[in-house]
Every structure is written in structure tokens, then in C-alpha cells.
Design a protein around this motif. Structure first.
Motif, PDB file in Angstrom:
ATOM      1  N   GLN A 146       0.828  -1.203   0.000  1.00 10.25           N
ATOM      2  CA  GLN A 146       0.000   0.000   0.000  1.00 10.25           C
ATOM      3  C   GLN A 146       0.865   1.257   0.000  1.00 10.25           C
ATOM      4  O   GLN A 146       1.740   1.419   0.859  1.00 10.25           O
TER       5      GLN A 146
ATOM      6  N   GLY B 259       0.201   7.467  -0.885  1.00 11.83           N
ATOM      7  CA  GLY B 259      -0.643   8.327  -1.709  1.00 11.83           C
ATOM      8  C   GLY B 259      -0.775   7.729  -3.093  1.00 11.83           C
ATOM      9  O   GLY B 259      -0.378   6.585  -3.340  1.00 11.83           O
ATOM     10  N   ASN B 260      -1.368   8.497  -4.019  1.00 13.32           N
ATOM     11  CA  ASN B 260      -1.545   7.997  -5.375  1.00 13.32           C
ATOM     12  C   ASN B 260      -0.200   7.779  -6.068  1.00 13.32           C
ATOM     13  O   ASN B 260       0.750   8.559  -5.885  1.00 13.32           O
TER      14      ASN B 260
ATOM     15  N   THR C  69      -3.016   4.565 -12.711  1.00 13.48           N
ATOM     16  CA  THR C  69      -3.015   5.244 -11.418  1.00 13.48           C
ATOM     17  C   THR C  69      -3.457   4.271 -10.335  1.00 13.48           C
ATOM     18  O   THR C  69      -4.530   3.656 -10.442  1.00 13.48           O
TER      19      THR C  69
ATOM     20  N   THR D 141      -4.099   3.860  -6.121  1.00 10.95           N
ATOM     21  CA  THR D 141      -4.382   4.625  -4.910  1.00 10.95           C
ATOM     22  C   THR D 141      -4.142   3.737  -3.695  1.00 10.95           C
ATOM     23  O   THR D 141      -3.953   2.514  -3.831  1.00 10.95           O
TER      24      THR D 141
ATOM     25  N   ASP E 141      -6.229   2.602  -1.932  1.00 21.21           N
ATOM     26  CA  ASP E 141      -7.349   1.660  -1.842  1.00 21.21           C
ATOM     27  C   ASP E 141      -7.286   0.556  -2.883  1.00 21.21           C
ATOM     28  O   ASP E 141      -7.781  -0.548  -2.646  1.00 21.21           O
ATOM     29  N   ASN E 142      -6.701   0.833  -4.088  1.00 22.59           N
ATOM     30  CA  ASN E 142      -6.729  -0.190  -5.144  1.00 22.59           C
ATOM     31  C   ASN E 142      -5.328  -0.666  -5.549  1.00 22.59           C
ATOM     32  O   ASN E 142      -5.128  -1.223  -6.622  1.00 22.59           O
ATOM     33  N   TRP E 143      -4.328  -0.434  -4.689  1.00 22.75           N
ATOM     34  CA  TRP E 143      -2.944  -0.741  -5.041  1.00 22.75           C
ATOM     35  C   TRP E 143      -2.716  -2.209  -5.370  1.00 22.75           C
ATOM     36  O   TRP E 143      -1.824  -2.553  -6.160  1.00 22.75           O
TER      37      TRP E 143
END
Length: 266
Positions: free
Chosen positions: A189, A192-193, A214, A216, A218-220
Motif C-alpha cells: 500500500q 498516496g496515489n 493510477t 491509490t 485503496d486499489n494498489w
């Protein structure tokens, strides 16, 4: 006259024999003196430890020859605790139980009178790490100076895993005039983005890859598709290319190199 000549001759023989004995004694005395070369040594022992109840350490030993010059040497000592040597330098090291022997390397067998030779080793310890004190050089006990070690520091904490770009597969075949895909995600994780861009670094210019992806916090860990396109051309060559996927948001070495091959249809 005959008796006098005989006595004179005996005196000559006796004198010659005495001279020979004296010469022999001088030779023997000289040999004993050279064989009984004065021996002596001094050792300075310095160690640096890490860990609390167990850990590792590095020790440096300076051997000073306080006697006559020596050619070929062996330094022996006994560990007072559970220390074990893991690797050594500037000597040939061996350990049996707590007994340690360091023999001269091929390039360092001579120590002149008053000369110093430095050796050392890395080791491990459990419970405590007291210094050895019974050093002997070629069997002759040495005077010993122990340089106080600083208080052992805790074992260094392992470095956190580095954020990396992961791609699968790392080698694909793309039909000429068509596309193929690879899946990209991050290893952990991010704070940041993270934007991952891809560029061709060498090879067939008919191959290209995109778009930028990209990720984030949340979706890394959700794989995203990266599309590789092979343009139509007139040659009949299966052209390879190497691509580089990286992100400016990831510090350090963040590049991920991978390969694609155009499958020609001509």
C-alpha cells in the motif's frame, strides 16, 4: 733423543686436539644461542558488539612481536563464553570448541622485532561476550590489553519492504496489427496515489504500451491492464522490444524492465 721427539709430538697432538675441541664447543655454543631466540608478544584486543541477550560482533587483534624476528606464526586463545567465529580476515582461522587458532596468511608470515601485525574476525555470541585473555604466539604467552567495548546496541531493526511495481507476465507475444495485455499492481500500500508510466527503451519501434496507470491506497493490490500494441509493417521480422515501467512517486530504484515480441504476419 727418540723419547724427547715422542714427547714433543704428543704435545703437538694434544694441543691440536684441544684446539679442535674448543672450536667444536664454539660452534655448538653458537648453534644453541641462535636456536634459543628470545620470544615475546603483546596483544591488543578490540571488539564491537551488537544485540542485547545475543547478537554479533567484530573483533580486531593487533599482534606485536616483542622478541626476536619470527617467520611463521600461530596465535591461539580461548573464548570464555559461547562465541563462535563466522568469518575472519588477514589470517587462517580455525575453531574447535572454545579453542581458536589464527595462523599467518601466505603473504604475512614474518613479524620483525617490535613489528605489529593486525588480524580480525566476525562472530556471534549468546548470553555474554567477554573478551579472551589467554593469547599465546607460537606457544609463548602474550601480555594482553583489552580495549573496552561500547555498550552493545540492540540488533538493528529490519528495513521496511520497499514499494515496488509488479508486472505479469514479464514477456509477451503481440500479433502484428493487434494487442496483448499485461497486469500491473504494486507490492504494498502506498502513502498516496502512484502513477505508473511505461516507455520503450530499446527494440522494435512498431511496439508501444499504455496508458499510464493510477494506483491509490485503496486499489494498489488490484491488477490493472497495460495494453501493448504492435503496428502493421511490411517486414517479415518478429521484432522484440524492452519496456520500462516506473513511477516518479516511488523513491529509489523503481523501474521494472520487461519484454514484448511482435509476431509478424507477413
Amino acid at each position: 733423543m727418540g723419547l724427547g721427539k715422542g714427547l714433543s709430538r704428543n704435545r703437538v697432538l694434544t694441543s691440536a686436539a684441544a684446539t679442535a675441541l674448543l672450536a667444536a664447543g664454539a660452534v655448538m655454543g653458537g648453534t644453541a644461542t641462535s636456536a634459543e631466540a628470545a620470544a615475546g608478544c603483546a596483544v591488543t584486543y578490540t571488539s564491537h558488539s551488537w544485540g542485547t541477550s545475543s547478537g554479533g560482533f567484530t573483533a580486531f587483534i593487533d599482534i606485536t612481536n616483542t622478541g626476536d624476528p619470527i617467520s611463521g606464526w600461530a596465535l591461539t586463545f580461548t573464548f570464555p563464553s559461547t562465541q563462535r567465529i563466522t568469518s575472519g580476515f588477514s589470517a587462517q582461522w580455525s575453531q574447535s570448541g572454545r579453542q581458536v587458532t589464527a595462523r599467518n596468511p601466505a603473504w604475512g608470515g614474518s613479524i620483525g622485532s617490535g613489528g605489529t601485525f593486525g588480524i580480525g574476525f566476525n562472530g556471534t555470541w549468546t548470553g555474554s561476550n567477554p573478551p579472551p585473555t589467554d593469547f599465546a604466539l607460537n606457544g609463548v604467552p602474550c601480555t594482553v590489553k583489552v580495549v573496552p567495548s561500547p555498550t552493545p546496541s540492540p540488533s538493528p531493526s529490519p528495513s521496511p519492504p520497499r514499494l515496488r511495481i509488479l508486472l505479469s507476465p514479464t514477456r509477451i507475444t503481440v500479433p502484428e496489427g493487434g494487442t496483448a495485455g499485461v497486469q500491473v499492481r504494486l507490492s504494498q500500500q502506498p502513502p498516496g496515489n502512484v502513477i505508473v508510466g511505461t516507455a520503450r527503451v530499446s527494440g522494435d519501434t512498431d511496439l508501444s504500451a499504455g496508458p499510464p496507470l493510477t494506483f491509490t491506497p485503496d486499489n494498489w493490490d488490484v491488477p490493472q491492464p497495460l495494453t501493448v500494441t504492435a503496428a502493421e509493417d511490411d517486414d517479415a521480422v518478429n521484432g522484440p522490444a524492452t519496456f520500462d515501467s516506473r513511477s516518479s512517486q516511488i523513491t529509489g530504484s523503481s523501474a521494472f524492465l520487461w519484454n514484448a515480441v511482435e509476431q509478424d504476419n507477413d
